[in-house]
Design a protein around this motif. Structure first.
Motif, PDB file in Angstrom:
ATOM      1  N   ARG D  21     -17.313  46.449  16.140  1.00  0.00           N
ATOM      2  CA  ARG D  21     -17.156  47.909  16.131  1.00  0.00           C
ATOM      3  C   ARG D  21     -17.961  48.526  14.988  1.00  0.00           C
ATOM      4  O   ARG D  21     -18.618  49.547  15.153  1.00  0.00           O
ATOM      5  CB  ARG D  21     -15.671  48.259  16.014  1.00  0.00           C
ATOM      6  N   ALA D  22     -17.955  47.857  13.835  1.00  0.00           N
ATOM      7  CA  ALA D  22     -18.700  48.388  12.691  1.00  0.00           C
ATOM      8  C   ALA D  22     -20.194  48.395  12.980  1.00  0.00           C
ATOM      9  O   ALA D  22     -20.907  49.303  12.570  1.00  0.00           O
ATOM     10  CB  ALA D  22     -18.409  47.565  11.444  1.00  0.00           C
ATOM     11  N   LEU D  23     -20.666  47.388  13.713  1.00  0.00           N
ATOM     12  CA  LEU D  23     -22.097  47.343  14.020  1.00  0.00           C
ATOM     13  C   LEU D  23     -22.453  48.349  15.106  1.00  0.00           C
ATOM     14  O   LEU D  23     -23.544  48.921  15.108  1.00  0.00           O
ATOM     15  CB  LEU D  23     -22.501  45.931  14.467  1.00  0.00           C
ATOM     16  N   LEU D  24     -21.515  48.584  16.056  1.00  0.00           N
ATOM     17  CA  LEU D  24     -21.812  49.489  17.157  1.00  0.00           C
ATOM     18  C   LEU D  24     -21.771  50.949  16.733  1.00  0.00           C
ATOM     19  O   LEU D  24     -22.472  51.778  17.281  1.00  0.00           O
ATOM     20  CB  LEU D  24     -20.817  49.270  18.303  1.00  0.00           C
ATOM     21  N   THR D  27     -20.316  56.723  15.247  1.00  0.00           N
ATOM     22  CA  THR D  27     -20.357  57.608  14.082  1.00  0.00           C
ATOM     23  C   THR D  27     -20.082  56.799  12.827  1.00  0.00           C
ATOM     24  O   THR D  27     -19.598  55.667  12.883  1.00  0.00           O
ATOM     25  CB  THR D  27     -19.300  58.728  14.183  1.00  0.00           C
ATOM     26  N   VAL D  28     -20.389  57.403  11.704  1.00  0.00           N
ATOM     27  CA  VAL D  28     -20.176  56.719  10.436  1.00  0.00           C
ATOM     28  C   VAL D  28     -18.686  56.563  10.178  1.00  0.00           C
ATOM     29  O   VAL D  28     -18.253  55.635   9.494  1.00  0.00           O
ATOM     30  CB  VAL D  28     -20.899  57.491   9.325  1.00  0.00           C
ATOM     31  N   PHE D  29     -17.864  57.424  10.783  1.00  0.00           N
ATOM     32  CA  PHE D  29     -16.419  57.301  10.576  1.00  0.00           C
ATOM     33  C   PHE D  29     -15.873  56.072  11.277  1.00  0.00           C
ATOM     34  O   PHE D  29     -14.933  55.447  10.801  1.00  0.00           O
ATOM     35  CB  PHE D  29     -15.719  58.565  11.080  1.00  0.00           C
ATOM     36  N   ASP D  30     -16.466  55.734  12.424  1.00  0.00           N
ATOM     37  CA  ASP D  30     -16.054  54.501  13.105  1.00  0.00           C
ATOM     38  C   ASP D  30     -16.315  53.306  12.202  1.00  0.00           C
ATOM     39  O   ASP D  30     -15.488  52.403  12.087  1.00  0.00           O
ATOM     40  CB  ASP D  30     -16.806  54.345  14.415  1.00  0.00           C
ATOM     41  N   ARG D  31     -17.483  53.332  11.557  1.00  0.00           N
ATOM     42  CA  ARG D  31     -17.805  52.219  10.650  1.00  0.00           C
ATOM     43  C   ARG D  31     -16.833  52.173   9.483  1.00  0.00           C
ATOM     44  O   ARG D  31     -16.379  51.095   9.073  1.00  0.00           O
ATOM     45  CB  ARG D  31     -19.222  52.368  10.130  1.00  0.00           C
ATOM     46  N   ASN D  36     -12.349  49.667   6.668  1.00  0.00           N
ATOM     47  CA  ASN D  36     -10.995  49.711   6.111  1.00  0.00           C
ATOM     48  C   ASN D  36     -10.124  48.635   6.735  1.00  0.00           C
ATOM     49  O   ASN D  36      -9.398  47.909   6.042  1.00  0.00           O
ATOM     50  CB  ASN D  36     -10.413  51.107   6.383  1.00  0.00           C
ATOM     51  N   ALA D  37     -10.210  48.506   8.067  1.00  0.00           N
ATOM     52  CA  ALA D  37      -9.393  47.499   8.748  1.00  0.00           C
ATOM     53  C   ALA D  37      -9.816  46.090   8.333  1.00  0.00           C
ATOM     54  O   ALA D  37      -8.979  45.200   8.134  1.00  0.00           O
ATOM     55  CB  ALA D  37      -9.501  47.669  10.257  1.00  0.00           C
TER      56      ALA D  37
END
Lengths: 110, 197, 160, 97
Positions: D21-24, D27-31, D36-37
């Motif tokens: 998910r961080a790579l996909l 938006t920057v908020f998803d990263r 955080n997780a």
């Protein structure tokens, strides 16, 4: 007695791990930013709590268990603060919530 | 963790391998990312994974430093730097083949260098023969410090640590001076630079 | 009042120091106590010791609220987990505004954080006496709009 | 000690998914959310590994980790909220966070 405790703690920790995986699947699978946050909070609450509870049963009544309790408190006090500030920042930057008819796109300026 | 049984060692090695793979994926992501905020975020993830690997390898104090510096301070500092510069990386003018070649050769030489080192956690390695046993056995009595790492850092190598602290303190002041915003002096500095150039 | 607060902060810091170090020899404990006093002294000089960062007065009321909150968290985490593994992902995200009946800022923070801590609802923004909440499902939104949590937080605020 | 294998495996799988998910993005908020997780999971992994190694009193490392995770996330959020890391007392709007 200790064997029973071991089994209970294994079950708790494995359950916690399962909830962590479910939360991670949710983070990957959910459409839109805000819906992903709900999935991540499953990890922070149920997953982390169950694992820490399992470790607590392992450690017994020692300094380590006190530290684990503090760790749990830290997660419980700080994770909502972090999530709220994340959601708030996204909201103030105009990230739109995903809606069923709008399609899979939820991206906005970042 | 020498005391553990065989299964523990397998478990640790497996975890380390998985984490290192994830770190590789994160590093490739960082290299391909043009948005610098994304780079900062992935860098934080990289540091968290690195610190976990270090704990798995039983280097607790290094892991602590990695977590504090890599995931904590440098995220904040990089964000401050992005604020002063810009949010996206510009496309390189030409293909970076030469840097890639230099990096690959350096990496290969480093890997070749590790081949000559004694095996990981080998008790017969030179490093475990000379001063380490002395620190471990005599440290607590001679220095009166219960923690061996603290004894080495603050007592045996206290002048070294003092110098390090000065360096870090100076670096911190330098970074604050560079990243500080809303100072009234900044516009004038820009003017001077403009006049000079 | 501030003096009393500083002393209680010193004690919490010292307790935390003991917890982390685990050394109970007189010399080291004196050093730990001295460092906690020094930290609080610095903090007071920097003017960052305040009532909000160390809400002693909420102690008793919160104790009764927590067990209910934990049960609530487990229930909603279970609901959200079922949604996640459901093949069709039956979510109906909604934004809604919830009234806050708490008076003090600390009470409002407790309420907003409880909303966020419960999976399925997240407090996005706070406006005057309303919280903007994002809920994963319509049912979760209706649950929250019922105001049960709000009443409990206000009760725990009143009890303290 | 193999009792920890299941939970460690689960956490590693979760790490992989979150890193995806961080790579996909997008938006920057998803990263940031994924970061955080991942911080939370790394914290749990650390706590477990102290037990695997038989030295449970080193759990405080996980504590430090948790604190840093929160500091990092709040700093990122503050930056995106106000476009600035800010200095307390300079801008009054910062106290609303």
């Amino acid at each position: 007695m200790s064997a029973v405790l071991d089994i209970v703690s294994i079950v708790l920790m494995t359950l916690g791990g399962v909830f962590c995986v479910i939360g991670a699947i949710g983070v990957l699978r959910m459409p839109g930013f805000y819906t992903r946050m709900h999935a991540a909070s499953v990890i922070d609450t149920l997953g982390a709590s169950l694992i820490i509870l399992g470790l607590l049963l392992q450690s017994g009544f020692t300094l380590a268990s006190a530290k684990l309790v503090i760790l749990w408190l830290l997660i419980f006090f700080c994770s909502p603060t972090a999530s709220h500030s994340l959601a708030n920042a996204a909201y103030s930057r105009g990230v739109k919530p995903w809606e069923p008819d709008q399609g899979a796109s939820s991206s906005s300026k970042n | 963790m020498g005391t553990g049984s065989r299964s523990v060692i397998i478990l640790e090695e497996l975890t380390a391998v998985v984490l290192l793979t994830l770190m590789g994926a994160a590093a490739i992501g960082i290299a391909r990312q043009r948005n610098l905020f994304g780079v900062v975020m992935l860098g934080g993830i990289y540091s968290f994974l690195m610190a976990t690997v270090l704990v798995v390898l039983d280097a607790v104090d290094v892991a602590m430093t990695e977590a504090a510096v890599g995931a904590g301070i440098s995220t904040v500092l990089l964000l401050g730097a992005i604020h002063l510069t810009g949010g996206t990386e510009s496309k390189p003018i030409h293909r970076p083949w030469l840097p890639l070649f230099v990096v690959a050769v350096t990496g290969a030489m480093l890997v070749y260098g590790t081949l000559g080192l004694p095996a990981f956690s080998d008790p017969k390695a030179p490093i475990h023969q000379h001063v380490a046993p002395r620190y471990l056995t005599e440290g607590p009595e001679k220095t009166g410090v219960p923690n061996v790492v603290t004894a080495v850092l603050a007592s045996y190598r206290s002048f070294d640590t003092l110098g390090e602290t000065f360096v870090v303190f100076t670096a911190g002041i330098g970074v604050i001076a560079l990243l500080r915003r809303r100072t009234p002096r900044r516009p004038r500095e820009h003017d001077q630079e403009d006049r000079k150039s | 009042m501030l003096r009393f607060h500083s002393i209680s902060v010193v004690f919490s810091l010292f307790a935390f120091w003991l917890l982390l170090s685990g050394y109970f020899t007189p010399f080291l404990m004196t050093l730990g106590l001295l460092s906690s006093v020094a930290v609080v002294w610095f903090a007071r000089r920097m003017d960052v010791v305040d009532q909000e960062g160390h809400p002693l007065h909420l102690g008793r009321g919160v104790m009764g609220y927590w067990p209910w909150l934990i049960v609530e968290i487990v229930k909603s985490a279970w609901t959200v987990s079922k949604l996640i593994v459901h093949p069709h992902l039956p979510i109906s995200p909604t934004m809604l505004r919830v009234k806050m009946s708490q008076q003090s800022p600390v009470g409002q923070v407790v309420y907003a954080n409880s909303i966020t801590l419960t999976p399925g609802t997240i407090s996005v923004a706070i406006e005057e006496d309303e919280i903007l909440v994002h809920a994963l499902t319509r049912a979760g939104a209706d649950d929250l709009a019922g105001g049960d949590m709000d009443r409990r937080v206000t009760a725990c605020e009143a009890r303290s | 000690m193999m009792m920890y294998a299941a939970v460690i495996g689960a956490l590693l799988v979760a790490l992989c998914l979150l890193l995806t998910r961080a790579l996909l993005g997008p938006t920057v908020f998803d990263r940031a959310l994924a970061a955080n997780a991942i911080g939370t999971l790394a914290m749990l992994l650390l706590a477990i590994f102290q037990f695997v190694g038989g030295r449970p009193e080193f759990v405080d490392l996980a504590l430090v980790y948790g604190l840093l995770n929160v500091v990092g996330t709040i700093a990122v959020q503050k930056f995106f909220r106000y476009g600035d890391l800010g200095e307390p007392g300079v801008a009054d709007e910062e106290h609303r966070l």
